[in-house]
Every structure is written in structure tokens, then in C-alpha cells.
Design a protein around this motif. Structure first.
Motif, PDB file in Angstrom:
ATOM      1  N   TRP A   1      40.147  40.735  35.685  1.00 21.27           N
ATOM      2  CA  TRP A   1      39.046  41.358  36.583  1.00 21.27           C
ATOM      3  C   TRP A   1      38.067  40.145  36.992  1.00 21.27           C
ATOM      4  CZ3 TRP A   1      36.598  43.877  40.128  1.00 21.27           C
ATOM      5  CH2 TRP A   1      35.160  43.828  40.114  1.00 21.27           C
ATOM      6  N   SER A   2      37.834  39.413  36.086  1.00 21.02           N
ATOM      7  CA  SER A   2      36.731  38.458  36.379  1.00 21.02           C
ATOM      8  C   SER A   2      37.267  37.498  37.390  1.00 21.02           C
ATOM      9  CB  SER A   2      36.382  37.413  35.279  1.00 21.02           C
ATOM     10  OG  SER A   2      37.928  36.538  34.788  1.00 21.02           O
TER      11      SER A   2
ATOM     12  N   ALA B   1      36.552  39.412  40.719  1.00 23.55           N
ATOM     13  CA  ALA B   1      35.177  39.236  41.126  1.00 23.55           C
ATOM     14  C   ALA B   1      34.594  38.178  41.684  1.00 23.55           C
ATOM     15  CB  ALA B   1      34.196  39.396  39.560  1.00 23.55           C
TER      16      ALA B   1
ATOM     17  N   ASP C   1      33.216  37.399  45.365  1.00 21.13           N
ATOM     18  CA  ASP C   1      31.963  36.541  45.700  1.00 21.13           C
ATOM     19  C   ASP C   1      32.310  35.369  46.790  1.00 21.13           C
ATOM     20  OD1 ASP C   1      29.402  35.351  45.169  1.00 21.13           O
ATOM     21  OD2 ASP C   1      30.287  34.064  43.685  1.00 21.13           O
TER      22      ASP C   1
ATOM     23  N   ASP D   1      28.971  43.748  37.468  1.00 26.34           N
ATOM     24  CA  ASP D   1      29.510  42.749  38.096  1.00 26.34           C
ATOM     25  C   ASP D   1      29.488  43.108  39.475  1.00 26.34           C
ATOM     26  OD1 ASP D   1      29.890  41.318  35.755  1.00 26.34           O
ATOM     27  OD2 ASP D   1      32.194  41.668  35.564  1.00 26.34           O
ATOM     28  N   LEU D   2      29.902  44.213  40.004  1.00 23.63           N
ATOM     29  CA  LEU D   2      29.596  44.500  41.268  1.00 23.63           C
ATOM     30  C   LEU D   2      28.286  44.739  41.783  1.00 23.63           C
ATOM     31  CD1 LEU D   2      32.395  47.291  41.470  1.00 23.63           C
ATOM     32  CD2 LEU D   2      32.539  45.239  42.652  1.00 23.63           C
TER      33      LEU D   2
ATOM     34  N   ALA E   1      30.276  34.785  40.432  1.00 25.18           N
ATOM     35  CA  ALA E   1      31.654  34.599  39.616  1.00 25.18           C
ATOM     36  C   ALA E   1      31.557  33.474  38.876  1.00 25.18           C
ATOM     37  CB  ALA E   1      32.685  35.002  40.333  1.00 25.18           C
TER      38      ALA E   1
END
Length: 380
Positions: A96-97, A100, A104, A176-177, A220
Motif C-alpha cells: 500500500w505504501s 501512496a 503523491d 495516509d490519504l 510518500a
């Protein structure tokens, strides 16, 4: 009228792409899939969308910008039936990172995410960001020592109630969003809600950029350093749910949508063949517009195994989308795996529709109708 551009991550056989193309009148322009046979299947259905390959090796500043970024990042480590390692660095779900990171860099107007129910309960560890240290903390406690911490985010899932509770995967993704200046809403729905003869509960997140066409914020992977790259402009327009333009490859979803909720009575032949499952099978046959295939492959040495064509039908896909031998080089086992990891398109369409405002539209043109999700009402 030009279509919105879609970037597809963890693409699989394209179930989420079908739903997003249908709901947004969009066109997938590139994908990212590391499973080569599945990537070849995707390429057959989207011949003009190049595969960018391994998400961990992509330089996002060299990628064509998109209006919508979509993906169902791996669920193995957050699924209740999986490893339960959680959303953290070094796990498959921790990819998931990298999604993200793509958000970004590309600054899409919309982000659509799909995952399993375990996203609500699995633990998460957010990696430390570059430059974070104790000196940046508040000198005094932000909350008085005798204060009772509760109802921070009241909801039936108890995602935020209690200081001692661990960070959950859903909280990490939504956090994160938020860091990426995206306003997010989420919903959890079972496939049975749209008439499928199985439960298959899935969580969908729809995020919208709060600052239209803002510059990259550098949040990110080694983030917190402002970026200099501006986001690309989108193609803003309203889209009524009962007047979808969509793409030809997803046109069949309109027919399925129209049949949801129709009264269906199984005939005698269906009841004889399926017994107590007859009503559910008959309903899904009506919605999909085709008969259910044989549910099992018979083998004298190994015994019966699930038939890929039947699983494909359960997912509401057109006949042969995954199983046609003329374009699919997947073995039976690979087909079952691909289908099990995929998205039921009609379910995703219903989830996206649930985010529409009172005007019945979902578009950057109706930001006034976009409201942050009230978690107490998010579970449908």
C-alpha cells in the motif's frame, strides 16, 4: 467528450477497471501487474494499456498522469483467512505504501481502493517519515492526564475509540490519504447486496483530492519534503447514474444493473439441479443474463475441484473473460487464483454509486455535494 484517464495498480483481470470505466466514463491507459500470465490476460482486454510492471520499481515522475488511480493492494496480510501479519513494511499488504507513493507523485483527482473486510480489524504500522523525531513533538501533553479518551471517531467498528487500541489497517490507509490531501469515504458491502449468490464482503474507499490540481506534497516513502511537480489537469464533468456513457467493454454492466431487484422465481429444472440454492442461482442467472455452468470439474484421481467457469460466473464476469482458452494461458489452478483475488465488477459499481451526492452525480464538478464519510453510517 474525452474520457477520464485511469491508472490501474495490482490490476489482475481488470474487475475494478471495468467498474471504474463504467461508473466514471473512463479509460484505463496503463496497468501494473507482476503476474505475467495474468498480465497477458489483462493486455488482451486492454491492448492499448501498457503494463508498467513491478510497483516497487516504477519511477512515478516518468509515468503518464491520470485522473483516477485505482487498485486493490494485496490482502494476504490483512485478511482474516490469511497470515494476519498486518499492514506494515515488508509484508505483501504493505505494498500500500507504494500506492501512496503513486498518489503523491501523480496527484490524481480520484482514488478508488478495494480490499477485504480484514482491513477494518488488522493491525498496522506506519513507517517513520523522514525527519520525524522527538524534538518535533508538543512540549506538553495535548490531552489532560485525567481526560477520558473516547468517541474520537464513534462508529460501529470501534476504529478510534480508546487510546490503548492499536492502529488498524483502515486507519493507516485513511491517515495516509489525509496526509496526501485526499478527502476519503468508505463503505463495506457484501456481494449478496447486488444479487450474487454468495457473501464476499468487500471494503471500498473512494478518495477525492481536496485541493484541485495541487502541487505534489511529497508525503510518500521518505516523505514530508514538499515536491515541485504540479498535478495534471483533469477532465471535469458531471455524470448521472442513469446515463452512463462508459466503454464498450463494460457496457454489459448497465444490463446487470437494470436487473438488480427484479422478482425472480426459479423454475422446476433449476430447483431440481440446485436444490435449496435454486432461488439464489436463479436470481444471479437473471442478473448476469446467462445460465450457471457446472460447478465442479470431476477427476477420478483427485476428486471434484471448483470449475473456473463457474467461479467466473459467480464473479459476474462475461463468459470467457478469464477462462477462454483462445486468449487465456492460465491453468485451471491459476484461473481460480486470479478469480479469487479479483473484484466483482457489479459490486464495485454499487459501492461507487453509494458515494454519489443528492444530485445523483459523481464528478469534480459537484464538490459541494461531496461530504466526508460519517463512519457511523459507513457500514451498509
Amino acid at each position: 467528450m474525452s474520457r477520464l484517464r485511469v491508472g490501474s495498480l495490482f490490476s489482475g483481470y481488470g474487475g475494478l477497471d471495468l467498474a471504474v470505466e463504467h461508473a466514471f466514463n473512463a479509460q484505463t491507459i496503463w496497468s501494473s501487474e507482476i503476474n505475467q500470465p495474468v498480465a497477458e490476460l489483462f493486455a488482451h482486454h486492454w491492448p492499448d494499456a501498457p503494463n508498467l510492471g513491478d510497483i516497487t520499481a516504477i519511477d512515478w515522475h516518468q509515468v503518464e498522469p491520470v485522473d483516477i488511480l485505482i487498485g486493490g493492494f494485496p490482502c494476504q496480510d490483512v485478511s482474516t483467512a490469511g497470515k494476519k501479519a498486518g499492514l506494515k513494511p515488508g509484508t505483501r499488504s504493505g505494498l500500500w505504501s507504494h500506492m501512496a507513493q503513486a498518489i503523491d507523485a501523480l496527484q490524481p483527482e480520484w482514488v478508488v481502493i478495494e480490499n477485504v473486510r480484514g482491513l477494518l480489524s488488522a493491525t498496522a504500522i506506519r513507517p517513520p517519515t523522514q525527519g520525524d523525531n522527538d524534538e518535533q513533538c508538543n512540549p506538553d501533553l495535548a490531552t489532560l492526564a485525567d481526560a477520558t479518551l473516547r468517541d474520537v471517531g464513534p462508529d460501529p467498528w470501534h476504529l478510534a475509540d480508546g487510546a490503548a487500541r492499536p492502529l488498524r489497517a483502515m486507519g493507516a490507509v485513511l491517515g495516509d490519504l489525509a496526509d496526501l490531501r485526499m478527502s476519503a469515504r468508505w463503505v463495506g458491502i457484501p456481494a449478496a447486496l447486488i444479487g450474487a449468490p454468495h457473501h464476499r464482503f468487500r471494503v471500498f474507499i473512494l478518495a477525492h483530492r481536496q485541493i484541485p490540481h495541487a502541487p505534489g506534497l511529497g508525503l510518500a516513502m521518505g516523505r514530508r519534503e514538499p515536491g515541485a511537480r504540479a498535478g495534471a489537469s483533469g477532465h471535469d464533468r458531471a455524470l448521472a447514474p442513469d446515463h452512463r456513457l462508459g466503454t464498450e467493454r463494460a457496457a454489459w454492466l448497465s444490463e446487470q444493473e437494470q436487473r438488480i431487484g427484479d422478482p425472480v422465481a426459479p423454475d422446476r429444472a433449476t430447483l431440481r439441479r440446485w436444490g435449496r440454492y435454486g432461488p439464489a442461482i436463479a436470481r444471479w442467472q437473471h442478473i448476469t443474463g446467462r445460465q450457471a455452468p457446472a460447478p465442479a470439474l470431476l477427476n477420478q484421481t483427485e476428486g471434484p475441484r471448483p470449475a473456473p467457469a463457474f467461479v467466473e460466473w459467480l464473479m459476474g464476469l462475461p463468459e470467457g473473460w478469464v477462462t477462454d482458452p483462445q486468449h487465456s494461458q492460465l491453468t485451471n489452478s491459476q484461473q481460480i487464483t486470479a478469480l479469487g483475488n479479483g473484484v466483482l465488477p457489479l459490486q464495485a459499481v454499487r459501492a461507487i454509486d453509494s458515494f454519489r451526492g443528492e444530485s445523483g452525480q459523481i464528478s469534480p464538478d459537484i464538490r459541494s455535494a461531496w461530504k466526508p464519510c460519517n463512519l457511523s453510517n459507513a457500514d451498509m
